[in-house]
Motif scaffolding. Sequence first.
Motif, PDB file in Angstrom:
ATOM      1  N   LEU A 197       0.834  -1.202   0.000  1.00  6.30           N
ATOM      2  CA  LEU A 197       0.000   0.000   0.000  1.00  6.30           C
ATOM      3  C   LEU A 197       0.874   1.260   0.000  1.00  6.30           C
ATOM      4  CD1 LEU A 197      -2.812  -1.046   2.514  1.00  6.30           C
ATOM      5  CD2 LEU A 197      -2.910  -1.020   0.025  1.00  6.30           C
ATOM      6  N   PHE A 225       0.841   4.299  -2.719  1.00 10.67           N
ATOM      7  CA  PHE A 225       0.754   5.704  -2.340  1.00 10.67           C
ATOM      8  C   PHE A 225       1.914   6.501  -2.931  1.00 10.67           C
ATOM      9  CE2 PHE A 225       1.412   9.345   0.444  1.00 10.67           C
ATOM     10  CZ  PHE A 225       0.142   9.898   0.451  1.00 10.67           C
ATOM     11  N   PHE A 241      -7.318   4.568   3.819  1.00 12.89           N
ATOM     12  CA  PHE A 241      -6.401   4.581   2.687  1.00 12.89           C
ATOM     13  C   PHE A 241      -6.998   5.356   1.513  1.00 12.89           C
ATOM     14  CE2 PHE A 241      -4.441   2.495  -1.070  1.00 12.89           C
ATOM     15  CZ  PHE A 241      -3.122   2.857  -0.808  1.00 12.89           C
ATOM     16  N   THR A 242      -8.290   5.196   1.281  1.00  8.69           N
ATOM     17  CA  THR A 242      -8.945   5.897   0.169  1.00  8.69           C
ATOM     18  C   THR A 242      -8.959   7.406   0.411  1.00  8.69           C
ATOM     19  OG1 THR A 242     -10.365   3.976  -0.214  1.00  8.69           O
ATOM     20  CG2 THR A 242     -11.053   6.051  -1.189  1.00  8.69           C
ATOM     21  N   PHE A 269      -5.577   8.598  -0.188  1.00  8.50           N
ATOM     22  CA  PHE A 269      -5.214   8.332  -1.581  1.00  8.50           C
ATOM     23  C   PHE A 269      -5.888   9.295  -2.549  1.00  8.50           C
ATOM     24  CE2 PHE A 269      -3.082   4.930  -3.853  1.00  8.50           C
ATOM     25  CZ  PHE A 269      -3.481   5.124  -5.156  1.00  8.50           C
ATOM     26  N   THR A 289      -8.546  -3.331  -3.487  1.00  8.42           N
ATOM     27  CA  THR A 289      -8.297  -1.926  -3.164  1.00  8.42           C
ATOM     28  C   THR A 289      -8.507  -1.039  -4.383  1.00  8.42           C
ATOM     29  OG1 THR A 289      -5.925  -2.234  -3.604  1.00  8.42           O
ATOM     30  CG2 THR A 289      -6.676  -2.447  -1.322  1.00  8.42           C
TER      31      THR A 289
END
Length: 921
Positions: A15, A19, A178-179, A182, A351
């Motif tokens: 992840l 990123f 994370f979204t 992101f 994801t």
Amino acid sequence: MLDAPVLIAVSLLYLGLLFAVAWWGDKRADQGRSIIANPTIYALSMAVYCTTWTFYGSVGRAAVSGIGFLPVYLGPTLVMALGWFVLLKMIRIVKANRITSIADFISSRYGKSHLLGGLVTIIAVVGIIPYIALQLKAVSSTVSLFLSYPEIVMPNRSPTLPVAADISFYIALILAAFTIVFGTRHLDATERHEGMVAAIALESGVKLVAFIAVGVFVTYGLYDGFGDIFEHVETHAELRHLTSAIPSGQGYTGWFALIVLSAMAVLFLPRQFQVAVVENVNEAHLKRAAWLFPLYLLLINLFVLPIALGGLLHFSGQGVDADTFVLTLPMSQRQEGLALLVFIGGLSAGTGMVIVETIALSTMVCNDLVMPLLLRHQREALDEARDLSGLLLVIRRGAIVVILLLGYLYFRLAGEAYALVAIGLISFAAVAQFAPAMIGGMYWRGGTRGGALAGLSAGFLVWGYTLLLPSFAKSGWLPDGFLTHGLFGIELLRPLQLFGLTGIDEISHCLFWSFFANIGAYVGVSLLRPPKVAEATQATVFVDALKESGPIGAVLWRGRAKVSDLQALVGRFLGPTKAELAFAGYARRHGGGDGNPLEADARLVQFSESLLAGAIGSASARVMVASVAKEEPLSIDEVMHILDEASQLRTYSRELERKSRELTAATLELQEANERLQELDRVKDDIMSSVTHELRTPLTSIRAFSELLRDDPRMHLADRVRFLGLIVSEAERLTRLINQTLDLAKIESGRADWNACELDLKEVIEQSMAATSQLFHEKGAHVELDLPDNLPLILADRDRLIQVMLNLLSNAAKFLTPGSGRVRVALCRLADRLEVSVADNGPGIRPEDQELVFEKFRQVGDTMTAKPSGTGLGLPISRRIVEHLGGRLWVESVPGEGATFRFTLPLALVQEQALAQDAGG
């Protein structure tokens, strides 16, 4: 060892890599050096279509229905191959109107309606929640499997499991965080996320490599190839049905429904619309995506059936869920590295979908649900705020969390009752409801806001009744009688056999009734009244998207506004700095600045509205601009008049362009004609020069011999006879030259006489052989004939064909060595034509000279020793005769091994048919 710390570390590292790629992509975009301005990256980003459904679920479906997993990928393939122009039109519309989502697209088309945008958003969120639940189920299942390694234990969840003890809940929260980091780090007026697109393209590559790696391992590691797997399946009677063309229980109706659903999904899933339309930086990228994206789908599905069959054979009777075969097969063989790669591939698939889908949905929720409510109930507070960009980001981030928690809730309530693919199909059927309003809006001017509202509402209600509610009933959250007896006990209202429709699967059943209601309501209500002013305006913008050269909204706006008010308004939502830069750029493009103040005309109002549309949606942007720009309303008659004038201007412009193109073409034709005349003039000079040279040679000989006879009247009789013979020979040569020159001139000018009739080519050849037999006799040559009987007739001029044969035969005799010459004349049939060949064993013709022999006055041979006799016109004349008769003449030769002249002529029947077609045309 695959334990929890290793799994967490690998996941975080991966992840983090995503990123980093996203951060680098955004940084490059800010520098004006886009890394996604590449058709390959664009095509790979479209592969976000392949989620955990593809990575895990396709194998599970193949384990039940064989190749029944394929229709979900045939639909997108057909769209890219045959319907790419629909995608192109969407891209044009989105770019011209700064549209940011499907809700924005539909609401903008039908008069920039808040109500319609809100309805589309609700349908999208409710419809996509099962799909997000699918990702949570797949990712959490793989994590649970890893935690039990080296044992393979299927996850056993209970609906009563506390939320705090459910790993899926924490995965949902991690994905939400994370979204947010992101995709919502800043607000972009264009709603482009270049870093996100770059990361999604990388994820597409990772999941493809991981899936192919498992496929190769199973096919060539556990078994000895595809053939070995299918041979093992044949020994298991219970598995043989999986290798049939269309397995029992899944007929053509089911395949058709799945192909239609998947074709709609690749266009109307919010994430697909985001990457394929909103994030598109160059419409020319569609050309590569049209074949690269289907190729990707082919590659990632290449090993689906082998993995499914291999898993069924390997885990026979062990109760292993087929959805997990991609992971459990490597785990069962202690392939820890491959198992980790599979986990990363599945994580990429999950994801990638969650990131793009929730970003797209959060934009819709913010622009088409929350902002309209704030504008209605908190207008004063919004007007007082100087910078609302932070508020918009908070709304979008909150929407991401809520959407993912709703996905988790569906997973808890109904997700365990369905396989991965079944959950995905529920979402596919939901987004398919956008098709009538979107496609109809792009190609039908008569579509209205009322029709779109009615169609979407009807289709959504039928979808919920026939597909969503049954999913809750199967999970025990609704009474069983709802499925078996229908609503209120009315059997005609049974959700899976609505109005007595039976014999088809539930997906086909839902698609039929929802489309029937959706399309019927959309068309029926739209026909009840003509479009209003705003609807007619937007209809022109959308329907003529491929024709318009500029935004027509500016043409239809009439009112008053101040530049300062517009800039301040835009600054409240995008930030003052961004607004100032945007207006300064507009001023440079339109002649403002440098002492020339901007004018708040229709174009500037349109520009301001498009900037706001990128941040808060088209409908809200229209409301906000109207608050500072006083617009004078137009009647429908005025709108139609303006549109007619614009249409006339476009027609006039296109007519001018057409005339210009015609003038350019005529100029080019005149230039080409002039060049041809110049070339003909040069050819004429060359011919005259050659003819003069050829005539001078025999005339000089005749004059010389005549003067000898005149100056010596007492010359010996033998010399006198010899000189007279030479004079006669040169006179004959002169006559032939003149006749052949005139003959060639007539043929080339089209003034030659032709007497075509049906004739036997064998007779022509035999007659020509008889006429030239003395030539071969004098050379002591052996002549071989191969002339079959009963060949079809041809349609030609007998005298001209004899002239061709005489030229070829005399040409062959000319180069034979006395006493050892051989000539072979053959006739044969080739399909719809006859072929004649004249072969000799003379010196042959060099490759570079084989076309020169057909040029006028060109002869080849050893010019240092002797020039070949003749005029150099026989072969050119022969070729033109054959070509006039519809055939072809050429030479084949190897130096030192002789030459073979061949020509073909069409059969009489073929030529008559061609003439009849020409006459009919």
